[in-house]
Design a protein around this motif. Structure first.
Motif, mmCIF file in Angstrom:
data_model
loop_
_atom_site.group_PDB
_atom_site.id
_atom_site.type_symbol
_atom_site.label_atom_id
_atom_site.label_comp_id
_atom_site.label_asym_id
_atom_site.label_seq_id
_atom_site.Cartn_x
_atom_site.Cartn_y
_atom_site.Cartn_z
ATOM 1 N N GLN A 13 7.708 6.646 -5.078
ATOM 2 C CA GLN A 13 8.399 7.724 -4.350
ATOM 3 C C GLN A 13 8.022 7.726 -2.871
ATOM 4 O O GLN A 13 8.861 7.945 -2.002
ATOM 5 N N VAL A 14 6.770 7.473 -2.620
ATOM 6 C CA VAL A 14 6.301 7.433 -1.227
ATOM 7 C C VAL A 14 6.909 6.224 -0.515
ATOM 8 O O VAL A 14 7.360 6.313 0.632
ATOM 9 N N ARG A 15 6.994 5.109 -1.226
ATOM 10 C CA ARG A 15 7.601 3.914 -0.630
ATOM 11 C C ARG A 15 9.059 4.186 -0.280
ATOM 12 O O ARG A 15 9.538 3.812 0.784
ATOM 13 N N ALA A 16 9.787 4.850 -1.186
ATOM 14 C CA ALA A 16 11.201 5.149 -0.932
ATOM 15 C C ALA A 16 11.333 6.087 0.262
ATOM 16 O O ALA A 16 12.214 5.911 1.110
ATOM 17 N N ARG A 17 10.427 7.062 0.361
ATOM 18 C CA ARG A 17 10.488 8.013 1.475
ATOM 19 C C ARG A 17 10.243 7.304 2.810
ATOM 20 O O ARG A 17 10.918 7.536 3.800
ATOM 21 N N ARG A 18 9.261 6.408 2.816
ATOM 22 C CA ARG A 18 8.969 5.683 4.063
ATOM 23 C C ARG A 18 10.161 4.835 4.470
ATOM 24 O O ARG A 18 10.527 4.759 5.638
ATOM 25 N N ARG A 19 10.762 4.162 3.485
ATOM 26 C CA ARG A 19 11.893 3.293 3.772
ATOM 27 C C ARG A 19 13.091 4.105 4.285
ATOM 28 O O ARG A 19 13.821 3.696 5.161
ATOM 29 N N GLN A 20 13.234 5.313 3.732
ATOM 30 C CA GLN A 20 14.354 6.179 4.113
ATOM 31 C C GLN A 20 14.335 6.458 5.620
ATOM 32 O O GLN A 20 15.377 6.473 6.283
ATOM 33 N N ALA A 21 13.138 6.646 6.155
ATOM 34 C CA ALA A 21 13.017 6.942 7.577
ATOM 35 C C ALA A 21 13.557 5.792 8.428
ATOM 36 O O ALA A 21 13.999 5.994 9.562
ATOM 37 N N GLU A 22 13.529 4.567 7.850
ATOM 38 C CA GLU A 22 13.992 3.406 8.638
ATOM 39 C C GLU A 22 15.436 3.024 8.311
ATOM 40 O O GLU A 22 15.958 2.056 8.853
ATOM 41 N N ARG A 23 16.058 3.731 7.348
ATOM 42 C CA ARG A 23 17.409 3.346 6.906
ATOM 43 C C ARG A 23 18.356 4.540 6.942
ATOM 44 O O ARG A 23 18.725 5.078 5.896
ATOM 45 N N PRO A 24 18.761 4.968 8.150
ATOM 46 C CA PRO A 24 19.648 6.130 8.222
ATOM 47 C C PRO A 24 21.038 5.831 7.655
ATOM 48 O O PRO A 24 21.817 6.754 7.424
ATOM 49 N N ASP A 25 21.337 4.547 7.388
ATOM 50 C CA ASP A 25 22.688 4.176 6.933
ATOM 51 C C ASP A 25 22.874 4.310 5.424
ATOM 52 O O ASP A 25 23.908 3.939 4.896
ATOM 53 N N GLY B 158 21.929 6.783 1.637
ATOM 54 C CA GLY B 158 21.388 8.018 1.067
ATOM 55 C C GLY B 158 20.111 7.778 0.266
ATOM 56 O O GLY B 158 19.817 6.644 -0.121
ATOM 57 N N ALA B 159 19.366 8.855 -0.009
ATOM 58 C CA ALA B 159 18.052 8.742 -0.659
ATOM 59 C C ALA B 159 18.137 8.141 -2.065
ATOM 60 O O ALA B 159 17.331 7.284 -2.436
ATOM 61 N N ASP B 160 19.155 8.563 -2.852
ATOM 62 C CA ASP B 160 19.257 8.067 -4.228
ATOM 63 C C ASP B 160 19.582 6.577 -4.246
ATOM 64 O O ASP B 160 18.962 5.798 -4.977
ATOM 65 N N ALA B 161 20.558 6.204 -3.412
ATOM 66 C CA ALA B 161 20.959 4.790 -3.348
ATOM 67 C C ALA B 161 19.773 3.939 -2.898
ATOM 68 O O ALA B 161 19.539 2.842 -3.420
ATOM 69 N N LEU B 162 18.999 4.474 -1.971
ATOM 70 C CA LEU B 162 17.866 3.714 -1.461
ATOM 71 C C LEU B 162 16.792 3.522 -2.536
ATOM 72 O O LEU B 162 16.250 2.421 -2.700
ATOM 73 N N ALA B 163 16.523 4.585 -3.307
ATOM 74 C CA ALA B 163 15.520 4.479 -4.378
ATOM 75 C C ALA B 163 15.979 3.457 -5.421
ATOM 76 O O ALA B 163 15.178 2.649 -5.919
ATOM 77 N N THR B 164 17.288 3.453 -5.723
ATOM 78 C CA THR B 164 17.819 2.480 -6.689
ATOM 79 C C THR B 164 17.693 1.060 -6.126
ATOM 80 O O THR B 164 17.257 0.136 -6.826
ATOM 81 N N ASP B 165 18.054 0.899 -4.856
ATOM 82 C CA ASP B 165 17.944 -0.428 -4.221
ATOM 83 C C ASP B 165 16.508 -0.948 -4.267
ATOM 84 O O ASP B 165 16.261 -2.119 -4.553
ATOM 85 N N LEU B 166 15.573 -0.046 -4.006
ATOM 86 C CA LEU B 166 14.166 -0.442 -3.966
ATOM 87 C C LEU B 166 13.709 -0.918 -5.350
ATOM 88 O O LEU B 166 13.022 -1.931 -5.477
ATOM 89 N N ARG B 167 14.160 -0.171 -6.391
ATOM 90 C CA ARG B 167 13.802 -0.549 -7.769
ATOM 91 C C ARG B 167 14.385 -1.909 -8.124
ATOM 92 O O ARG B 167 13.714 -2.765 -8.693
#
Ligand code: DC
Length: 212
Positions: free
Chosen positions: A144-156, A158-167
């Protein structure tokens, strides 16, 4: 001296490796950026990403370069920002999984990494690219922390899509993401960047004292 910093996306590798290199006066090599740049070029040229041989040839023909300012260049293009888009995040594991690509990258990374003192970050630095590195660190963190950090660098994205991409990316990268047996594991979930950097500096100091 080579300092190898491996670990998954969002564990803090880039921030830590950059800062460490700056403090030590070492150069810095971001091997993920090399896979990203190749992926960008392959997509630009419309190459099928499932086929290793043409991608390996492309990698050989178009070596990734870094200029003095740390910009990432391939085939005459400055791709420093373009390679940080989520469309590249999604496709880079597909390209990175081909052994034809990895062979070329490994050679180039060794070439770039053996020019004096360097901090190299990636996934397989301590295990494959520089198994003789003087200091090996494997960074990890709560997903969760990794997804949050990545979110700050990927404004393009959304949070859910980013967490799925990371997984999904973790899954594809997993075979290359094992820590070296002699790597120091550091969980960065609750640590500040400076704390992580200081811990690695301590390791380097201890290492320098115990190595003749
Ligand atoms: O660290 P990064 O997110 O910029 O890495 C991008 C991708 O490249 C990642 O999906 C895994 C791959 N990679 C790799 O396979 N080996 C490396 N040494 C560095 C990155």
């Amino acid at each position: 001296m080579i300092v190898a910093i491996d670990g998954p996306a969002g564990a803090g590798k880039s921030t830590v490796a950059r800062k460490l290199a700056e403090r030590l006066g070492f150069s810095y090599l971001d091997t993920g950026a090399m896979y990203r740049a190749l992926t960008w070029l392959a997509m630009q040229e419309g190459l099928p990403l499932g086929d290793g041989e043409p991608l390996g040839e492309l990698a050989r023909r178009s070596p990734v370069m870094f200029d003095e300012a740390g910009r990432v260049l391939i085939d005459g293009a400055d791709v420093t920002s373009a390679i940080r888009q989520s469309r590249i995040d999604r496709m880079v594991p597909v390209v990175a999984r081909h052994h034809e690509v990895r062979e070329v990258m490994r050679e180039r990374q060794r070439e770039l990494g053996h020019r004096g003192d360097v901090v190299i970050e990636g996934r397989d630095i301590g295990t494959v690219v520089a198994p003789d590195a003087a200091v090996k660190v494997y960074l990890q963190a709560d997903p969760q922390v990794r997804a949050r950090r990545r979110q700050a660098e990927r404004p393009d994205i959304g949070a859910d899509a980013l967490a799925t991409d990371l997984r999904t990316r973790d899954e594809s990268d997993r075979v290359r993401m094992q820590p070296a047996e002699d790597a120091e594991l550091i969980d960065t979930t609750d640590l500040e960047v400076d704390d992580v950097v200081s811990r690695i500096e301590d390791l380097i100091r201890t290492r320098s004292l115990t190595t003749p």
